[in-house]
Enzyme design. Structure first.
Site, PDB file in Angstrom:
ATOM      1  N   CYS A   1       0.826  -1.211   0.000  1.00 14.00           N
ATOM      2  CA  CYS A   1       0.000   0.000   0.000  1.00 14.00           C
ATOM      3  C   CYS A   1       0.865   1.269   0.000  1.00 14.00           C
ATOM      4  O   CYS A   1       1.465   1.592  -1.000  1.00 14.00           O
ATOM      5  CB  CYS A   1      -0.999  -0.025   1.154  1.00 14.00           C
ATOM      6  SG  CYS A   1      -2.381   1.122   0.905  1.00 14.00           S
TER       7      CYS A   1
ATOM      8  N   HIS B   1      -3.764  -4.627   0.676  1.00 13.53           N
ATOM      9  CA  HIS B   1      -3.298  -5.090   1.981  1.00 13.53           C
ATOM     10  C   HIS B   1      -3.435  -6.614   2.069  1.00 13.53           C
ATOM     11  O   HIS B   1      -4.465  -7.131   2.533  1.00 13.53           O
ATOM     12  CB  HIS B   1      -4.108  -4.435   3.095  1.00 13.53           C
ATOM     13  CG  HIS B   1      -3.752  -3.008   3.342  1.00 13.53           C
ATOM     14  ND1 HIS B   1      -2.781  -2.617   4.245  1.00 13.53           N
ATOM     15  CD2 HIS B   1      -4.220  -1.867   2.774  1.00 13.53           C
ATOM     16  CE1 HIS B   1      -2.682  -1.309   4.241  1.00 13.53           C
ATOM     17  NE2 HIS B   1      -3.534  -0.821   3.352  1.00 13.53           N
TER      18      HIS B   1
ATOM     19  N   GLU C   1      -2.185  -8.600   4.135  1.00 11.57           N
ATOM     20  CA  GLU C   1      -2.288  -9.073   5.516  1.00 11.57           C
ATOM     21  C   GLU C   1      -3.736  -9.186   6.001  1.00 11.57           C
ATOM     22  O   GLU C   1      -4.023  -9.937   6.936  1.00 11.57           O
ATOM     23  CB  GLU C   1      -1.495  -8.157   6.466  1.00 11.57           C
ATOM     24  CG  GLU C   1      -2.082  -6.781   6.717  1.00 11.57           C
ATOM     25  CD  GLU C   1      -1.691  -5.733   5.700  1.00 11.57           C
ATOM     26  OE1 GLU C   1      -1.846  -4.538   5.998  1.00 11.57           O
ATOM     27  OE2 GLU C   1      -1.226  -6.120   4.602  1.00 11.57           O
TER      28      GLU C   1
END
Length: 233
Positions: free
Chosen positions: A112, A207, A209
């Site tokens: 990002c 993202h 994660e």
């Protein structure tokens, strides 16, 4: 076997109730994704002195998400009203980390804001705001098409992924040597790489994660970073 040590630049947080003071933080989901991959995640203080020496002890770097870069960093004459959480020290540090990691061949995954940092570090520019709700990529999960033959394809094992996005800016002009490795349906650059560069590097605008704990394609990015860090030893 000792886990490869992965440097993750910390992010400034104005308030953290559990600590009672302002803090330097990293997202727990990000830390856990690196740990699942077999790495030892280590947050590092954003101070721009001796960056090369500080990074020399690490096996890899993960540039995480965060607030916006100051628009003057990429030559903008004004600042859009939507630009937020600009911090000059954070910008200085992140940009220098990106340059040092790439120059030294230290394995680097940028996420990002991290992608935008690398782009700006290599002379690229950003679109300061993508527009209203119908254009911005905040709180959105959408498909991303990945270019064949890229490190991103190797890491995810896919040519199309569902990406969790939270950004209102995007790449306008890619930095020197950078190639687009992924795009959203609206043309937004979602991945960048440096073909032929010494070392392992890939960057994503989303993202990973957020969903890595349940999506092997997203966890694959962290696995690939840690694997490259281990192989560099």
């Amino acid at each position: 076997m000792t886990r490869p040590l992965i440097a993750i630049p910390a992010r400034f947080a104005a308030t953290t109730s559990a600590l009672r003071y302002a803090a330097e933080v990293n997202a727990r989901a990000l830390i856990e994704a690196v740990w699942r991959a077999g790495g030892e995640p280590a947050s590092i203080h954003p101070a721009s002195e001796d960056v090369a020496e500080r990074l020399a002890r690490f096996d890899g770097v993960l540039l995480p998400g965060g607030g916006d870069l100051a628009p003057h960093r990429y030559g903008a004459a004004d600042t859009h009203e939507s630009v937020y959480d600009v911090d000059d020290l954070q910008d200085d540090f992140d940009i220098e980390v990106a340059r040092q990691a790439i120059d030294s061949g230290l394995p680097l995954l940028a996420v990002c804001r991290g992608l935008q940092v690398v782009n700006v570090a290599l002379g690229g520019t950003l679109e300061q705001d993508m527009g209203g709700p119908e254009r911005e990529h905040r709180h959105v999960v959408h498909p991303v098409a990945i270019q064949r033959g890229t490190l991103l394809e190797q890491a995810t094992g896919a040519q199309k992924v569902e990406a969790s996005c939270y950004h209102h800016q995007r790449v306008h002009r890619a930095g020197v040597g950078l190639a687009v490795s992924a795009r959203a349906a609206d043309g937004t650059v979602e991945g960048l790489e440096l073909p032929g560069v010494h070392g392992w590097f890939t960057a994503v605008q989303w993202h990973p994660e957020d969903t890595a704990h349940e999506d092997p394609t997203q966890q694959g990015l962290f696995d690939a970073l840690v694997r490259a860090a281990h192989d560099r030893r």
